[in-house]
Write a protein that holds these residues in place. Structure first.
Motif, short mmCIF file in Angstrom:
data_model
loop_
_atom_site.label_atom_id
_atom_site.label_comp_id
_atom_site.label_asym_id
_atom_site.label_seq_id
_atom_site.Cartn_x
_atom_site.Cartn_y
_atom_site.Cartn_z
N ARG A 38 0.54 -1.71 0.08
CA ARG A 38 0.17 -0.19 0.15
C ARG A 38 0.62 1.25 0.50
NH1 ARG A 38 -4.49 -1.25 4.75
NH2 ARG A 38 -5.84 -3.32 3.87
N ALA A 39 1.95 1.04 0.35
CA ALA A 39 2.99 2.49 1.24
C ALA A 39 3.66 2.62 -0.80
CB ALA A 39 4.09 2.34 2.25
N LEU A 40 4.04 1.62 -1.19
CA LEU A 40 4.51 1.09 -2.47
C LEU A 40 4.16 1.89 -3.36
CD1 LEU A 40 7.94 0.61 -3.60
CD2 LEU A 40 6.58 -1.53 -4.30
N LYS A 41 2.95 1.78 -3.84
CA LYS A 41 1.83 1.78 -4.80
C LYS A 41 2.40 3.98 -4.99
CE LYS A 41 -1.64 0.25 -4.62
NZ LYS A 41 -3.14 -0.06 -4.30
N PRO A 42 1.91 4.29 -4.06
CA PRO A 42 1.86 6.44 -4.39
C PRO A 42 3.88 6.58 -4.30
CG PRO A 42 1.08 5.40 -1.83
CD PRO A 42 1.38 3.90 -2.55
N ALA A 49 -0.26 -3.71 -7.31
CA ALA A 49 0.71 -4.14 -6.74
C ALA A 49 1.06 -5.49 -6.56
CB ALA A 49 1.51 -2.89 -5.86
N SER A 50 1.76 -6.12 -6.16
CA SER A 50 1.62 -7.67 -6.19
C SER A 50 2.54 -8.15 -5.44
CB SER A 50 0.76 -8.37 -6.88
OG SER A 50 1.92 -8.12 -8.69
N LEU A 51 2.18 -9.31 -4.78
CA LEU A 51 3.43 -9.79 -4.40
C LEU A 51 3.80 -11.16 -4.46
CD1 LEU A 51 5.88 -9.79 -2.17
CD2 LEU A 51 4.11 -10.19 -0.05
N LEU A 52 4.94 -11.60 -4.42
CA LEU A 52 4.79 -13.68 -4.80
C LEU A 52 5.82 -13.71 -3.55
CD1 LEU A 52 5.27 -15.92 -7.89
CD2 LEU A 52 6.54 -15.76 -6.73
N LEU A 53 5.37 -14.51 -2.71
CA LEU A 53 6.48 -15.87 -2.39
C LEU A 53 6.02 -17.03 -2.27
CD1 LEU A 53 5.61 -14.06 1.30
CD2 LEU A 53 7.20 -13.67 -0.03
N ASP A 137 2.93 -1.86 -18.65
CA ASP A 137 4.55 -0.86 -18.21
C ASP A 137 4.20 -1.72 -16.41
OD1 ASP A 137 6.38 0.76 -17.85
OD2 ASP A 137 5.33 2.88 -16.69
N PRO A 138 4.45 -3.03 -16.36
CA PRO A 138 5.26 -3.07 -15.22
C PRO A 138 6.87 -3.07 -15.23
CG PRO A 138 5.46 -5.14 -17.43
CD PRO A 138 5.04 -3.94 -17.62
N VAL A 157 11.28 -18.27 -5.68
CA VAL A 157 11.05 -16.73 -5.78
C VAL A 157 10.58 -16.07 -5.47
CG1 VAL A 157 12.84 -16.70 -8.33
CG2 VAL A 157 10.31 -16.28 -8.28
N ALA A 158 10.50 -14.52 -4.35
CA ALA A 158 10.35 -14.04 -4.43
C ALA A 158 9.83 -12.97 -4.88
CB ALA A 158 10.40 -13.76 -2.57
N GLY A 159 9.07 -12.07 -5.58
CA GLY A 159 8.92 -11.12 -6.11
C GLY A 159 8.17 -10.28 -6.49
N VAL A 160 7.75 -8.80 -6.15
CA VAL A 160 7.03 -7.53 -6.44
C VAL A 160 6.98 -6.90 -7.59
CG1 VAL A 160 6.46 -4.86 -5.81
CG2 VAL A 160 7.43 -7.15 -4.69
N TRP A 161 5.51 -6.81 -7.96
CA TRP A 161 5.27 -6.19 -9.47
C TRP A 161 4.64 -4.76 -9.45
CZ3 TRP A 161 5.74 -10.98 -8.33
CH2 TRP A 161 6.43 -11.90 -9.37
N LEU A 162 4.22 -4.11 -10.09
CA LEU A 162 3.80 -2.92 -9.88
C LEU A 162 3.48 -2.63 -11.26
CD1 LEU A 162 6.84 -0.67 -8.20
CD2 LEU A 162 4.49 -1.94 -7.04
#
Length: 406
Positions: A38-42, A49-53, A137-138, A157-162
């Protein structure tokens, strides 16, 4: 690129980095991932935003499991989360997408697909997933959590996508990439902490399983996290498993509720031996059980509070025919006689039921006395019904605190 940040952006960047690096400062993984995404988006100007673990790190009710991964997002549909790993798989096989992302660490669309961007935009992944899902635009972060001998995949892997939700307009560009590069060390620290915790939890569960005790592990919300093989075997032999399971859950709630007014903080010192187990009994149509629950040392399972529940069958467990044969070298005829004696039959009744002479029935009884080491029919019945498991004193902890820390 030299990144110029305003004062409020610097403050936001520091807060996001602190949250990323400290998953254990949050009540659970769900709270951690929600907070920093939530903080990363603004901060970056992202719409999604999404997260993979890896599913082995932590699985909670809000994550979507697919292909060995736990996908989480508050912005992307459950369908898109569930199909993403399988949709990217063909491209990974052709262009090693997971490995390229892991090597880049902080990546952008142009860096990831450099050299074959035209082919990427003509792929079914792009046309059937990116465009209809509006995942344009990832950019993102990726960390491979296994050794170099293991090829990166959705399970390692662990990943973040915006993403931006529109194909045109504001782009992340070099500024967004530079911001993710600053956050990459914090992200690595956080996911590696969770990975080590997951491996510790697996080791703990293996240790509990090896004790050959009927045990269940519950988290602070009263959800059953694990049942040992001995527990599963005990439930399989119980005609009323739901009744027993309800009592086990009740025992967990009782011990967790004892401490609910003052939940343990992370880093607090608590010894299992200082917490008196809660003991109760339950009767089913076939068996009588003692159910005991006690708290775990904080963070044993990566949670502020968790508990162990042990089930002890109080009345004897009858031997199986195979057990009587192997343990006492009984013949098939002797086992049949022993079963009928245990059911209350007399020697004469047994002889008539088995269509043998009374003399033969008595010889079987004498053989049973000799092999079972008893002088009476009551002793034969007690032996056939099985030995009572040794009882544990009420004041003894289920597991010593030092064992929980190992």
């Amino acid at each position: 690129m030299r990144l110029s940040l305003k004062a409020h952006e610097r403050e936001s960047l520091i807060q996001v980095a602190a949250a990323m690096a400290s998953p254990l400062a949050f009540p659970d993984v769900q709270a951690w991932q929600s907070r920093f995404l939530r903080a990363l988006k603004p901060l970056t100007g992202a719409d999604k935003a999404s997260l993979l673990l890896p599913a082995s790190v932590d699985v909670d009710a809000t994550s979507v499991l697919a292909n060995g991964a736990a996908m989480f997002s508050e912005d992307i549909s459950t369908r898109d989360l569930s199909v993403y790993p399988s949709l990217i798989h063909p491209l990974d096989g052709q262009w090693s997408v997971w490995e390229r992302q892991s090597v880049l660490g902080a990546w952008t669309r142009d860096l990831l697909w450099h050299g074959f961007i035209d082919t990427y935009e003509k792929s079914s992944y792009y046309l059937d997933y990116i465009v209809p899902g509006k995942h344009f635009d990832p950019i993102g972060l990726m960390r491979h959590l296994d050794g170099p001998a293991i090829r990166p995949s959705s399970a390692t892997v662990a990943g973040v996508w915006l993403h931006h939700a529109r194909p045109t307009g504001r782009r992340f560009g070099a500024r967004g990439h530079a911001m993710l590069q600053l956050l990459y060390p914090a992200f690595c620290a956080g996911v590696e902490t969770l990975s080590r915790l997951g491996k510790h939890r697996e080791s703990f569960v293996r240790t509990v399983d090896s004790l050959a005790l009927p045990l269940a592990i519950f988290d602070e919300a009263g959800r059953c996290l694990h049942r040992t093989p001995s527990m599963l075997q005990l439930l399989a032999c119980e005609p009323e498993p739901s009744r027993l399971l309800a009592k086990v859950a009740e025992a967990a709630a009782a011990v967790l509720g004892v401490d609910s007014a003052s939940p343990c903080r992370r880093g607090a010192i608590m010894r299992a031996v200082e917490i008196a187990p809660v003991t109760s009994e339950v009767h089913t149509v076939s068996f009588r059980y003692r159910v005991r629950s006690t708290m775990c040392v904080p963070d044993t399972l990566g949670r502020q509070r968790a508990c162990l529940v042990m089930v002890e069958r109080k009345n004897p467990t009858p031997w199986t025919d195979e057990g009587l044969r192997d343990q006492f070298s009984l013949t098939a005829g002797q086992i049949r006689v022993a079963r009928l004696l245990a059911a209350g039959g007399s020697v004469g009744e047994i002889a008539a039921q088995l269509n043998i002479s009374t003399h033969t029935a008595r010889r079987h009884v004498e053989a049973l006395r000799a092999k079972l080491g008893t002088r009476s029919i009551a002793g034969i019945v007690a032996a056939v019904n099985g030995p009572r498991a040794p009882e544990m004193p009420d004041h003894a902890p289920l597991l010593a605190a030092d064992s929980l820390r190992s």
